[in-house]
Enzyme design. Structure first.
Site, PDB file in Angstrom:
ATOM      1  N   HIS A  67      -3.524   4.341   4.628  1.00  0.00           N
ATOM      2  CA  HIS A  67      -4.605   3.359   4.741  1.00  0.00           C
ATOM      3  C   HIS A  67      -5.912   3.963   4.240  1.00  0.00           C
ATOM      4  CE1 HIS A  67      -7.716   0.928   6.423  1.00  0.00           C
ATOM      5  NE2 HIS A  67      -7.966   1.753   7.416  1.00  0.00           N
ATOM      6  N   ARG A  79       0.856  -1.177   0.000  1.00  0.00           N
ATOM      7  CA  ARG A  79       0.000   0.000   0.000  1.00  0.00           C
ATOM      8  C   ARG A  79       0.899   1.236   0.000  1.00  0.00           C
ATOM      9  NH1 ARG A  79      -2.032   0.613   5.378  1.00  0.00           N
ATOM     10  NH2 ARG A  79      -0.648   2.402   5.497  1.00  0.00           N
ATOM     11  N   TYR A 123       4.420   5.283  11.177  1.00  0.00           N
ATOM     12  CA  TYR A 123       4.723   3.890  11.474  1.00  0.00           C
ATOM     13  C   TYR A 123       5.570   3.187  10.414  1.00  0.00           C
ATOM     14  CZ  TYR A 123       0.513   3.339   8.541  1.00  0.00           C
ATOM     15  OH  TYR A 123      -0.419   3.431   7.529  1.00  0.00           O
TER      16      TYR A 123
END
Length: 385
Positions: free
Chosen positions: A283, A279, A292
């Site tokens: 998100h 990805r 992160y």
């Protein structure tokens, strides 16, 4: 919104030095097109498409990426409440989508914009959901594409039940046989719904393909904190085949999905496909992936970009020239402009419409709630606020 292909936010990821590395030359991963655009062979999977079909796969990926970027832009400009991007997952979606037969039924999460495109559905259809002007419904029987599902993993149960029904209707192993494909992600594979679906599909030998887009993160939770073994190997425990495919390789994704769907339609039961991809963006537009994951990791995956890979192949094989490639980019821009204009002009719904079609025969409870809402709404008439 919680991720339909992922589970929950977790603590901040470990430093890059402690991360597990992406498989390099993984012998378990089916690949027909290397990251630098070279064709390679595989003993079990192959594609033999026409020149036009090869170009079509590239065109599909370019257009859906452009439409997807427009979705992100519309959200940033306040025209959508949220947007779930497919950036980086174009090959997994286009390859699998183009491998489906017209009669096959799709059960998506809320990120399968590319699969929706391959089914010939107007790309504006899910935008009503993300803009908040409708509930995201359409005639799934007409389009052979169920509505987007927000609840994590729930669509796999729906898909399994539908596939069991296909068998009971005698539509397996015939010339017009049908099959089902259920999309979900690495995080959703940890959900009970998904595992229950695998149990029922196996026991009833249902004509279904479980297509897991392993994009490496359940929101902020990396896949190695969810599973110690490759996801596709879970199928062994349920008694049916599992395959890992390079999810950034549109040719391999096409070949693996076509084989699995053909097997399902022929009565050979389910298959679990793990499309190993990434990805590239957030998100959803509510997420900040820089919190992160690090830029080094992102750059490594950029080098495996599915569109660049296919473009290199087309150029090397003399299947596309600069004028054709520029024409595809221009066509993608035209689609995006049209989409933008139509999204912005979507009419606001009548507030009373939320009470319509809740029950086919009506309901006293809904009727009373509808009347109470009408009174509440009328109390604002003539107000300055």
């Amino acid at each position: 919104m919680v991720n339909g292909d992922q589970t929950r936010s977790g603590p901040k990821a470990k430093s890059p030095a402690r991360r597990k590395k992406t498989p390099v030359g993984d012998p378990d991963m089916v690949q027909l097109l290397t990251p630098d655009g070279k064709r390679v062979s595989h003993p079990d999977y192959a594609v033999d498409l026409t020149d036009e079909e090869y170009r079509g796969l590239y065109r599909d990926m370019v257009i859906v990426r452009r439409l997807d970027s427009e979705g992100t832009a519309l959200q940033r400009q306040g025209q959508l409440g949220i947007w779930a991007s497919l950036l980086g997952q174009e090959a997994a979606q286009i390859g699998s989508g183009r491998a489906l037969a017209a009669q096959d039924m799709v059960f998506p999460t809320y990120r399968e914009h590319g699969v929706l495109w391959t089914k010939g559905i107007d790309p504006i259809m899910p935008f009503g959901l993300f803009r908040g002007v409708d509930l995201g419904g359409w005639d799934s029987r007409k389009y052979k594409f169920q509505m987007y599902t927000i609840v994590i993993g729930a669509q796999t149960l729906h898909a399994t039940g539908y596939a069991m029904g296909i068998t009971m209707d005698g539509k397996v192993g015939t010339d017009d046989g049908e099959a089902v494909i259920a999309y979900f992600g690495d995080g959703a594979s940890s959900q009970g719904d998904v595992n229950e679906s695998l149990v029922f599909s196996s026991v009833y030998n249902s004509p279904i393909v479980f297509f897991c887009q392993n994009n490496q993160y359940a929101i902020s939770e990396p896949v190695f904190r969810q599973a110690k073994a490759p996801l596709f190997k879970r199928a062994d425990g349920f008694g049916f085949p599992g395959v890992r495919v390079d999810g950034n390789d549109v040719l391999a994704t096409y070949a693996v999905t076509k084989t699995a769907m053909d097997n399902a339609r022929s009565g050979n039961g389910p298959t679990f496909i793990e499309a190993f991809t990434y990805r590239m963006g957030a998100h959803t537009t509510t997420d900040d992936p820089t919190r992160y994951r690090d830029s080094v990791e992102v750059d490594q995956w950029k080098a495996k970009d599915p569109i660049s890979r296919m473009r290199t192949f087309l150029e090397a094989e003399k299947l596309a020239d600069a004028d054709w490639l520029a024409g595809v980019d221009a066509e993608a821009d035209e689609h995006a402009l049209s989409l933008r204009e139509r999204v912005i002009s979507m009419p606001d719904p009548d507030p009373d419409s939320m009470f319509q079609h809740v029950f086919r025969e009506g309901s006293p409870l809904v009727d009373s709630e509808r009347a109470a809402f009408a009174d509440y709404h009328a109390s604002f008439e003539g107000s300055e606020h």
